[in-house]
Design a protein around this motif. Structure first.
Motif, PDB file in Angstrom:
ATOM      1  N   LYS A 106     -11.725   6.688  -5.696  1.00 46.03           N
ATOM      2  CA  LYS A 106     -10.777   6.443  -6.779  1.00 46.03           C
ATOM      3  C   LYS A 106      -9.670   5.499  -6.305  1.00 46.03           C
ATOM      4  CE  LYS A 106      -8.948   7.244 -10.831  1.00 46.03           C
ATOM      5  NZ  LYS A 106      -9.543   6.757 -12.049  1.00 46.03           N
ATOM      6  N   PHE A 107      -9.128   5.779  -5.108  1.00 46.55           N
ATOM      7  CA  PHE A 107      -8.084   4.914  -4.572  1.00 46.55           C
ATOM      8  C   PHE A 107      -8.624   3.530  -4.216  1.00 46.55           C
ATOM      9  CE2 PHE A 107      -5.671   8.900  -3.605  1.00 46.55           C
ATOM     10  CZ  PHE A 107      -4.594   8.602  -4.427  1.00 46.55           C
ATOM     11  N   LYS A 108      -9.851   3.456  -3.747  1.00 50.88           N
ATOM     12  CA  LYS A 108     -10.464   2.169  -3.438  1.00 50.88           C
ATOM     13  C   LYS A 108     -10.601   1.338  -4.716  1.00 50.88           C
ATOM     14  CE  LYS A 108     -14.422   0.064  -1.143  1.00 50.88           C
ATOM     15  NZ  LYS A 108     -15.706   0.284  -0.477  1.00 50.88           N
ATOM     16  N   GLY A 109     -10.992   1.997  -5.805  1.00 47.17           N
ATOM     17  CA  GLY A 109     -11.088   1.309  -7.095  1.00 47.17           C
ATOM     18  C   GLY A 109      -9.735   0.807  -7.565  1.00 47.17           C
ATOM     19  N   LEU A 110      -8.700   1.633  -7.397  1.00 44.56           N
ATOM     20  CA  LEU A 110      -7.348   1.209  -7.771  1.00 44.56           C
ATOM     21  C   LEU A 110      -6.896   0.044  -6.900  1.00 44.56           C
ATOM     22  CD1 LEU A 110      -5.595   4.649  -8.304  1.00 44.56           C
ATOM     23  CD2 LEU A 110      -6.128   2.960 -10.055  1.00 44.56           C
ATOM     24  N   VAL A 112      -8.534  -3.122  -8.144  1.00 42.99           N
ATOM     25  CA  VAL A 112      -7.887  -3.598  -9.374  1.00 42.99           C
ATOM     26  C   VAL A 112      -6.571  -4.283  -9.049  1.00 42.99           C
ATOM     27  CG1 VAL A 112      -6.719  -2.805 -11.480  1.00 42.99           C
ATOM     28  CG2 VAL A 112      -8.988  -1.913 -10.899  1.00 42.99           C
ATOM     29  N   LEU A 113      -5.776  -3.713  -8.154  1.00 42.59           N
ATOM     30  CA  LEU A 113      -4.489  -4.306  -7.800  1.00 42.59           C
ATOM     31  C   LEU A 113      -4.676  -5.642  -7.091  1.00 42.59           C
ATOM     32  CD1 LEU A 113      -2.556  -1.121  -6.669  1.00 42.59           C
ATOM     33  CD2 LEU A 113      -2.237  -2.412  -8.773  1.00 42.59           C
ATOM     34  N   LYS A 114      -5.682  -5.753  -6.243  1.00 41.66           N
ATOM     35  CA  LYS A 114      -5.933  -7.019  -5.543  1.00 41.66           C
ATOM     36  C   LYS A 114      -6.401  -8.106  -6.518  1.00 41.66           C
ATOM     37  CE  LYS A 114      -6.942  -5.362  -0.908  1.00 41.66           C
ATOM     38  NZ  LYS A 114      -7.955  -5.226   0.134  1.00 41.66           N
ATOM     39  N   GLU A 115      -7.198  -7.729  -7.506  1.00 39.31           N
ATOM     40  CA  GLU A 115      -7.731  -8.686  -8.461  1.00 39.31           C
ATOM     41  C   GLU A 115      -6.665  -9.209  -9.415  1.00 39.31           C
ATOM     42  OE1 GLU A 115     -10.838 -10.002  -8.632  1.00 39.31           O
ATOM     43  OE2 GLU A 115     -11.276  -8.913  -6.780  1.00 39.31           O
ATOM     44  N   THR A 116      -5.604  -8.455  -9.623  1.00 39.10           N
ATOM     45  CA  THR A 116      -4.564  -8.888 -10.569  1.00 39.10           C
ATOM     46  C   THR A 116      -3.547  -9.808  -9.937  1.00 39.10           C
ATOM     47  OG1 THR A 116      -3.280  -6.872 -10.141  1.00 39.10           O
ATOM     48  CG2 THR A 116      -4.804  -6.854 -12.008  1.00 39.10           C
ATOM     49  N   LYS A 117      -3.631 -10.043  -8.621  1.00 37.49           N
ATOM     50  CA  LYS A 117      -2.660 -10.925  -7.957  1.00 37.49           C
ATOM     51  C   LYS A 117      -2.838 -12.359  -8.369  1.00 37.49           C
ATOM     52  CE  LYS A 117      -1.609  -8.300  -3.843  1.00 37.49           C
ATOM     53  NZ  LYS A 117      -1.651  -8.266  -2.415  1.00 37.49           N
TER      54      LYS A 117
END
Length: 128
Positions: free
Chosen positions: A116-120, A123-128
């Motif tokens: 779950k944390f890996k998925g989050l 997502v955070l890395k992709e939004t940069k």
């Protein structure tokens, strides 16, 4: 922030707490195996909920009184569990089986939480 950390993280962290407490109880059973008059214990949902699940009937979740068990999994807390005597003598094979099962389920919960944390993180890395 609730949309980011969904109910899944709360449920999984609650399960980690449950598995940790159950591990302590099982280890206590093993440690007290030779104690006279010692009865093994287990850490379970309070009797009302476990009995309803054991019946496997339809469980309608209608909360009409403040003393009712919660209908929402996020409302479940340590107060919803209890330590009960199993009423039998300590059997090393049974306790070791319970310990191994609890350990596997704990590791599964940790793995699910890590994913779950890996998925989050993704997502955070992709939004940069």
């Amino acid at each position: 922030m609730d949309f980011l950390f969904s109910k899944t993280i709360g449920i999984l962290s609650g399960m980690l707490g449950f598995r940790s407490q159950r591990n302590k109880i099982i280890l206590s059973n093993i440690a007290n195996m030779d104690s006279p008059d010692y009865k093994p214990k287990d850490y379970v949902f309070k009797r009302d909920l476990s009995r309803a699940v054991a019946d496997r009937g339809q469980l309608t979740l209608l909360k009409t009184d403040g003393k009712h068990l919660p209908a929402d999994l996020n409302e479940i807390s340590d107060d919803d569990f209890e330590v009960v005597e199993t009423g039998k003598n300590v059997n090393m094979d049974t306790e070791m089986t319970h310990l191994a099962e609890n350990h596997l389920r704990y590791n599964l919960t940790v793995e699910m939480l890590a994913r779950k944390f890996k998925g989050l993180n993704t997502v955070l890395k992709e939004t940069k």
